[in-house]
Design a protein around this motif. Structure first.
Motif, PDB file in Angstrom:
ATOM      1  N   ARG A 113      63.639 -12.070  19.525  1.00 23.10           N
ATOM      2  CA  ARG A 113      63.943 -11.998  20.956  1.00 23.10           C
ATOM      3  C   ARG A 113      62.912 -12.706  21.847  1.00 23.10           C
ATOM      4  O   ARG A 113      63.040 -12.694  23.067  1.00 23.10           O
ATOM      5  CB  ARG A 113      64.106 -10.545  21.386  1.00 23.10           C
ATOM      6  N   THR A 114      61.920 -13.322  21.244  1.00 26.06           N
ATOM      7  CA  THR A 114      60.847 -13.938  22.015  1.00 26.06           C
ATOM      8  C   THR A 114      61.017 -15.452  22.089  1.00 26.06           C
ATOM      9  O   THR A 114      61.306 -16.087  21.079  1.00 26.06           O
ATOM     10  CB  THR A 114      59.488 -13.620  21.339  1.00 26.06           C
ATOM     11  N   PRO A 115      60.814 -16.012  23.275  1.00 28.93           N
ATOM     12  CA  PRO A 115      60.837 -17.478  23.368  1.00 28.93           C
ATOM     13  C   PRO A 115      59.717 -18.092  22.530  1.00 28.93           C
ATOM     14  O   PRO A 115      58.668 -17.471  22.314  1.00 28.93           O
ATOM     15  CB  PRO A 115      60.589 -17.745  24.852  1.00 28.93           C
ATOM     16  N   ARG A 116      59.958 -19.282  22.082  1.00 23.60           N
ATOM     17  CA  ARG A 116      58.991 -20.014  21.270  1.00 23.60           C
ATOM     18  C   ARG A 116      57.642 -20.119  21.988  1.00 23.60           C
ATOM     19  O   ARG A 116      57.583 -20.236  23.210  1.00 23.60           O
ATOM     20  CB  ARG A 116      59.566 -21.416  21.052  1.00 23.60           C
ATOM     21  N   GLY A 117      56.566 -20.038  21.215  1.00 24.35           N
ATOM     22  CA  GLY A 117      55.240 -20.256  21.768  1.00 24.35           C
ATOM     23  C   GLY A 117      54.503 -19.016  22.242  1.00 24.35           C
ATOM     24  O   GLY A 117      53.415 -19.125  22.784  1.00 24.35           O
ATOM     25  N   LYS A 118      55.056 -17.853  22.026  1.00 24.48           N
ATOM     26  CA  LYS A 118      54.403 -16.611  22.453  1.00 24.48           C
ATOM     27  C   LYS A 118      53.556 -16.047  21.321  1.00 24.48           C
ATOM     28  O   LYS A 118      53.728 -16.397  20.157  1.00 24.48           O
ATOM     29  CB  LYS A 118      55.438 -15.579  22.892  1.00 24.48           C
ATOM     30  N   GLY A 119      52.675 -15.135  21.664  1.00 26.00           N
ATOM     31  CA  GLY A 119      51.824 -14.506  20.673  1.00 26.00           C
ATOM     32  C   GLY A 119      51.717 -13.016  20.892  1.00 26.00           C
ATOM     33  O   GLY A 119      51.897 -12.526  22.014  1.00 26.00           O
ATOM     34  N   PHE A 120      51.410 -12.305  19.794  1.00 24.94           N
ATOM     35  CA  PHE A 120      51.332 -10.852  19.847  1.00 24.94           C
ATOM     36  C   PHE A 120      50.214 -10.356  18.943  1.00 24.94           C
ATOM     37  O   PHE A 120      50.003 -10.890  17.851  1.00 24.94           O
ATOM     38  CB  PHE A 120      52.657 -10.230  19.411  1.00 24.94           C
ATOM     39  N   LEU A 121      49.547  -9.323  19.402  1.00 29.75           N
ATOM     40  CA  LEU A 121      48.564  -8.622  18.594  1.00 29.75           C
ATOM     41  C   LEU A 121      49.273  -7.441  17.944  1.00 29.75           C
ATOM     42  O   LEU A 121      49.942  -6.655  18.630  1.00 29.75           O
ATOM     43  CB  LEU A 121      47.405  -8.133  19.463  1.00 29.75           C
ATOM     44  N   VAL A 122      49.155  -7.336  16.627  1.00 29.03           N
ATOM     45  CA  VAL A 122      49.784  -6.258  15.867  1.00 29.03           C
ATOM     46  C   VAL A 122      48.731  -5.171  15.674  1.00 29.03           C
ATOM     47  O   VAL A 122      47.728  -5.394  14.995  1.00 29.03           O
ATOM     48  CB  VAL A 122      50.302  -6.765  14.502  1.00 29.03           C
ATOM     49  N   PRO A 123      48.926  -3.993  16.269  1.00 31.91           N
ATOM     50  CA  PRO A 123      47.902  -2.949  16.218  1.00 31.91           C
ATOM     51  C   PRO A 123      47.831  -2.266  14.853  1.00 31.91           C
ATOM     52  O   PRO A 123      48.772  -2.321  14.062  1.00 31.91           O
ATOM     53  CB  PRO A 123      48.373  -1.955  17.282  1.00 31.91           C
ATOM     54  N   LYS A 124      46.716  -1.633  14.612  1.00 31.90           N
ATOM     55  CA  LYS A 124      46.557  -0.866  13.372  1.00 31.90           C
ATOM     56  C   LYS A 124      47.448   0.375  13.404  1.00 31.90           C
ATOM     57  O   LYS A 124      48.068   0.723  12.414  1.00 31.90           O
ATOM     58  CB  LYS A 124      45.091  -0.469  13.205  1.00 31.90           C
ATOM     59  N   ALA A 125      47.496   1.027  14.542  1.00 33.07           N
ATOM     60  CA  ALA A 125      48.307   2.244  14.690  1.00 33.07           C
ATOM     61  C   ALA A 125      49.314   2.037  15.812  1.00 33.07           C
ATOM     62  O   ALA A 125      49.102   1.230  16.710  1.00 33.07           O
ATOM     63  CB  ALA A 125      47.404   3.429  15.007  1.00 33.07           C
ATOM     64  N   GLY A 126      50.408   2.744  15.739  1.00 31.23           N
ATOM     65  CA  GLY A 126      51.432   2.623  16.768  1.00 31.23           C
ATOM     66  C   GLY A 126      52.341   1.437  16.507  1.00 31.23           C
ATOM     67  O   GLY A 126      52.085   0.624  15.623  1.00 31.23           O
ATOM     68  N   ASN A 127      53.397   1.354  17.285  1.00 29.84           N
ATOM     69  CA  ASN A 127      54.388   0.305  17.078  1.00 29.84           C
ATOM     70  C   ASN A 127      54.395  -0.748  18.168  1.00 29.84           C
ATOM     71  O   ASN A 127      55.118  -1.722  18.072  1.00 29.84           O
ATOM     72  CB  ASN A 127      55.789   0.920  16.978  1.00 29.84           C
ATOM     73  N   LYS A 128      53.629  -0.555  19.229  1.00 35.23           N
ATOM     74  CA  LYS A 128      53.667  -1.481  20.348  1.00 35.23           C
ATOM     75  C   LYS A 128      52.857  -2.729  20.055  1.00 35.23           C
ATOM     76  O   LYS A 128      51.655  -2.673  19.838  1.00 35.23           O
ATOM     77  CB  LYS A 128      53.158  -0.807  21.609  1.00 35.23           C
ATOM     78  N   LEU A 129      53.551  -3.878  20.059  1.00 32.61           N
ATOM     79  CA  LEU A 129      52.890  -5.154  19.905  1.00 32.61           C
ATOM     80  C   LEU A 129      52.393  -5.583  21.294  1.00 32.61           C
ATOM     81  O   LEU A 129      53.124  -5.478  22.276  1.00 32.61           O
ATOM     82  CB  LEU A 129      53.845  -6.196  19.348  1.00 32.61           C
ATOM     83  N   THR A 130      51.168  -6.048  21.370  1.00 34.79           N
ATOM     84  CA  THR A 130      50.592  -6.457  22.637  1.00 34.79           C
ATOM     85  C   THR A 130      50.797  -7.957  22.822  1.00 34.79           C
ATOM     86  O   THR A 130      50.383  -8.749  21.968  1.00 34.79           O
ATOM     87  CB  THR A 130      49.080  -6.141  22.679  1.00 34.79           C
ATOM     88  N   ALA A 131      51.413  -8.346  23.926  1.00 30.75           N
ATOM     89  CA  ALA A 131      51.662  -9.763  24.203  1.00 30.75           C
ATOM     90  C   ALA A 131      50.337 -10.474  24.487  1.00 30.75           C
ATOM     91  O   ALA A 131      49.475  -9.953  25.175  1.00 30.75           O
ATOM     92  CB  ALA A 131      52.609  -9.911  25.372  1.00 30.75           C
ATOM     93  N   LEU A 132      50.227 -11.676  23.937  1.00 28.61           N
ATOM     94  CA  LEU A 132      49.068 -12.546  24.176  1.00 28.61           C
ATOM     95  C   LEU A 132      49.583 -13.818  24.819  1.00 28.61           C
ATOM     96  O   LEU A 132      50.613 -14.350  24.412  1.00 28.61           O
ATOM     97  CB  LEU A 132      48.382 -12.901  22.848  1.00 28.61           C
ATOM     98  N   ASP A 133      48.860 -14.327  25.771  1.00 27.46           N
ATOM     99  CA  ASP A 133      49.245 -15.561  26.402  1.00 27.46           C
ATOM    100  C   ASP A 133      48.475 -16.706  25.753  1.00 27.46           C
ATOM    101  O   ASP A 133      47.240 -16.730  25.837  1.00 27.46           O
ATOM    102  CB  ASP A 133      48.924 -15.507  27.902  1.00 27.46           C
ATOM    103  N   PRO A 134      49.179 -17.629  25.089  1.00 33.65           N
ATOM    104  CA  PRO A 134      48.445 -18.746  24.479  1.00 33.65           C
ATOM    105  C   PRO A 134      47.803 -19.565  25.547  1.00 33.65           C
ATOM    106  O   PRO A 134      46.845 -20.033  25.641  1.00 33.65           O
ATOM    107  CB  PRO A 134      49.484 -19.563  23.744  1.00 33.65           C
TER     108      PRO A 134
END
Length: 134
Positions: A113-134
């Motif tokens: 569901r994400t447009p090309r070129g986006k980034g995410f931090l995958v946490p150790k705990a929990g399910n929420k991916l944190t958006a990163l701006d390249p």
């Protein structure tokens, strides 16, 4: 979808994910199969960006650091990327396997569901991916 695991995730994990995903229409590749193991991040990011269609799976959060050549290469590549938390390498192999498998459905859903070129931090705990701006 095409997923590319860099050197910061064990090749055995990438091979395992390849086997788990083969019947689901996903292509899984890892750095050492496509490039020399010592290929700098900037080079493989540029090459994958030129090919297009890859989603990067990494535990190298250095790529996300502002004003780094790696981040500039990631941004220029237009690749979507998922970065495991910064202590991933310290977790030990089996905990890393557990994390990758447990987070895989979240990664796939976000990648779809994400447009090309986006980034995410995958946490150790929990399910929420944190958006990163390249």
């Amino acid at each position: 979808m095409k997923y590319f695991f860099d050197n910061c995730v064990a090749p055995a994990i990438a091979r395992g994910m390849r086997e788990l995903c083969v019947d689901h229409g996903h292509e899984i590749e890892f750095l050492r199969n496509k490039f020399d193991a010592s290929t700098p991040d900037v080079e493989w990011l540029e090459a994958l960006g030129a090919e297009g269609g890859w989603i990067v799976i990494s535990a190298d959060v250095r790529i996300t650091r502002r004003n780094s050549p790696e981040r500039a290469a990631w941004k220029a590549s237009g690749l979507t990327a998922f970065f495991f938390h910064e202590h991933f390498a310290e977790d030990g192999f089996w905990n890393q396997v557990n994390t990758v498998v447990r987070k895989w459905s979240d990664i796939q859903a976000q990648a779809r569901r994400t447009p090309r070129g986006k980034g995410f931090l995958v946490p150790k705990a929990g399910n929420k991916l944190t958006a990163l701006d390249p």
